[in-house]
Scaffold this motif. Structure first.
Motif, PDB file in Angstrom:
ATOM      1  N   ALA A 102      -5.981  -1.811   7.084  1.00 49.58           N
ATOM      2  CA  ALA A 102      -4.828  -2.033   6.417  1.00 49.58           C
ATOM      3  C   ALA A 102      -4.233  -0.642   6.436  1.00 49.58           C
ATOM      4  CB  ALA A 102      -4.906  -2.635   5.047  1.00 49.58           C
ATOM      5  N   LYS A 103      -2.845  -0.269   6.513  1.00 53.48           N
ATOM      6  CA  LYS A 103      -2.326   0.911   6.576  1.00 53.48           C
ATOM      7  C   LYS A 103      -1.075   1.167   5.544  1.00 53.48           C
ATOM      8  CE  LYS A 103      -3.284   1.548  11.530  1.00 53.48           C
ATOM      9  NZ  LYS A 103      -3.055   1.758  12.745  1.00 53.48           N
ATOM     10  N   VAL A 104      -0.722   2.413   5.541  1.00 50.45           N
ATOM     11  CA  VAL A 104       0.313   2.696   4.491  1.00 50.45           C
ATOM     12  C   VAL A 104       1.344   1.728   4.688  1.00 50.45           C
ATOM     13  CG1 VAL A 104       1.997   4.456   3.778  1.00 50.45           C
ATOM     14  CG2 VAL A 104      -0.415   5.116   4.129  1.00 50.45           C
ATOM     15  N   LEU A 105       2.094   1.366   3.530  1.00 46.61           N
ATOM     16  CA  LEU A 105       3.360   0.314   3.607  1.00 46.61           C
ATOM     17  C   LEU A 105       2.911  -1.151   3.975  1.00 46.61           C
ATOM     18  CD1 LEU A 105       6.086   2.969   4.621  1.00 46.61           C
ATOM     19  CD2 LEU A 105       5.194   2.320   2.437  1.00 46.61           C
ATOM     20  N   ASP A 114      -6.583   6.738   3.163  1.00 49.86           N
ATOM     21  CA  ASP A 114      -6.938   8.323   3.484  1.00 49.86           C
ATOM     22  C   ASP A 114      -6.161   9.179   4.262  1.00 49.86           C
ATOM     23  OD1 ASP A 114      -7.092   7.244   6.186  1.00 49.86           O
ATOM     24  OD2 ASP A 114      -9.274   6.628   6.253  1.00 49.86           O
ATOM     25  N   THR A 115      -6.683  10.355   4.600  1.00 50.96           N
ATOM     26  CA  THR A 115      -5.715  11.063   5.331  1.00 50.96           C
ATOM     27  C   THR A 115      -4.909  10.548   6.627  1.00 50.96           C
ATOM     28  OG1 THR A 115      -7.573  12.301   6.514  1.00 50.96           O
ATOM     29  CG2 THR A 115      -6.821  13.269   4.378  1.00 50.96           C
ATOM     30  N   VAL A 116      -5.860   9.726   7.344  1.00 50.82           N
ATOM     31  CA  VAL A 116      -5.131   9.121   8.576  1.00 50.82           C
ATOM     32  C   VAL A 116      -4.241   7.866   8.378  1.00 50.82           C
ATOM     33  CG1 VAL A 116      -6.881  10.060  10.087  1.00 50.82           C
ATOM     34  CG2 VAL A 116      -7.118   7.674   9.261  1.00 50.82           C
ATOM     35  N   GLY A 117      -4.206   7.387   6.954  1.00 48.71           N
ATOM     36  CA  GLY A 117      -3.311   6.457   6.649  1.00 48.71           C
ATOM     37  C   GLY A 117      -4.051   5.077   6.796  1.00 48.71           C
ATOM     38  N   ILE A 118      -5.233   5.266   6.605  1.00 45.31           N
ATOM     39  CA  ILE A 118      -5.689   3.743   6.693  1.00 45.31           C
ATOM     40  C   ILE A 118      -6.258   3.526   5.209  1.00 45.31           C
ATOM     41  CG2 ILE A 118      -7.666   2.363   7.403  1.00 45.31           C
ATOM     42  CD1 ILE A 118      -7.659   3.750  10.054  1.00 45.31           C
ATOM     43  N   ALA A 119      -6.306   2.195   4.479  1.00 43.70           N
ATOM     44  CA  ALA A 119      -6.470   1.917   3.210  1.00 43.70           C
ATOM     45  C   ALA A 119      -8.024   2.335   2.933  1.00 43.70           C
ATOM     46  CB  ALA A 119      -6.322   0.411   2.971  1.00 43.70           C
ATOM     47  N   PHE A 120      -8.235   3.131   1.977  1.00 45.46           N
ATOM     48  CA  PHE A 120      -9.405   3.632   1.553  1.00 45.46           C
ATOM     49  C   PHE A 120     -10.250   2.356   0.875  1.00 45.46           C
ATOM     50  CE2 PHE A 120     -11.956   5.862  -2.006  1.00 45.46           C
ATOM     51  CZ  PHE A 120     -12.857   6.327  -1.284  1.00 45.46           C
ATOM     52  N   LEU A 144       0.962  -1.267   0.081  1.00 44.66           N
ATOM     53  CA  LEU A 144      -0.046  -0.008  -0.037  1.00 44.66           C
ATOM     54  C   LEU A 144       1.025   1.417  -0.027  1.00 44.66           C
ATOM     55  CD1 LEU A 144      -2.668  -0.838   2.585  1.00 44.66           C
ATOM     56  CD2 LEU A 144      -2.957  -0.946   0.177  1.00 44.66           C
ATOM     57  N   THR A 145       0.411   2.416  -0.870  1.00 43.07           N
ATOM     58  CA  THR A 145       1.146   3.685  -0.762  1.00 43.07           C
ATOM     59  C   THR A 145       0.288   4.659  -0.382  1.00 43.07           C
ATOM     60  OG1 THR A 145       0.338   4.199  -3.095  1.00 43.07           O
ATOM     61  CG2 THR A 145       2.359   2.897  -2.960  1.00 43.07           C
ATOM     62  N   TYR A 146       0.818   5.841  -0.140  1.00 43.54           N
ATOM     63  CA  TYR A 146      -0.113   6.968   0.582  1.00 43.54           C
ATOM     64  C   TYR A 146      -1.275   7.131  -0.332  1.00 43.54           C
ATOM     65  CZ  TYR A 146       3.491   7.908   3.800  1.00 43.54           C
ATOM     66  OH  TYR A 146       4.300   7.746   5.047  1.00 43.54           O
ATOM     67  N   GLY A 147      -1.409   6.817  -1.744  1.00 39.12           N
ATOM     68  CA  GLY A 147      -2.286   7.134  -2.557  1.00 39.12           C
ATOM     69  C   GLY A 147      -3.418   6.086  -2.425  1.00 39.12           C
ATOM     70  N   ASP A 148      -3.237   4.989  -1.879  1.00 36.13           N
ATOM     71  CA  ASP A 148      -4.172   3.941  -1.427  1.00 36.13           C
ATOM     72  C   ASP A 148      -4.827   4.325  -0.118  1.00 36.13           C
ATOM     73  OD1 ASP A 148      -3.372   2.396  -3.588  1.00 36.13           O
ATOM     74  OD2 ASP A 148      -2.026   1.460  -2.655  1.00 36.13           O
TER      75      ASP A 148
END
Length: 144
Positions: free
Chosen positions: A70-73, A17-23, A11-15
């Motif tokens: 799921a979170k960034v990275l 939301d603003t708090v780092g949880i997968a959209f 997962l990347t930042y583009g995946d």
């Protein structure tokens, strides 16, 4: 040996939301990508099934159950599993795991139509490919 029924990604930042949880909607992008790659590994292309098998497949429903964030990275694996094969329809399941733990379970259902858009059976060649998918590895209780 390469597994064609699963796709691993980070997962990347583009995946997220603003708090780092997968959209939630990114799972659909990965389900489609995994499905397309898997079909291609069997010599099938959704947009060319009319020429290849004499049918058109139409997506008629989809859904996902989100069990854990799921979170960034995070590194995720999307594994395709056989959900259902009927006479003229089928559905593919998608198990998203992180470190072997199920975090999201998705599903996409398709119907088969002839070139004139009339209902038609799942061709034997497609049925054999679908039957090569593994059974689900996880059960998801109703309601999440």
């Amino acid at each position: 040996m390469t597994r064609h029924d699963e796709l691993e990604f980070q997962l990347t930042y583009g995946d997220c939301d603003t708090v780092g949880i997968a959209f939630f909607a990114i799972y659909y992008r990965w389900m489609e990508r995994a499905y397309t790659s898997w079909m291609s590994s069997h010599g099938l292309r959704s947009g060319e099934l009319s020429d290849q098998l004499g049918i058109i497949t139409v997506g008629v429903s989809s859904g996902a159950t989100y069990l854990r964030p799921a979170k960034v990275l995070d590194r995720l694996v999307c594994r395709l599993v056989l959900d259902h094969i009927g006479t003229s329809s089928y559905s593919v399941g998608y198990e998203f795991t992180r470190d072997g733990e199920l975090i999201t379970r998705g599903r996409m259902a398709y119907v088969c139509r002839g070139p004139d858009w009339s209902k038609t059976q799942v061709p034997d060649a497609l049925r054999r490919v679908l039957e090569s998918l593994p059974s689900p590895h996880f059960s998801v209780p109703s309601g999440g």
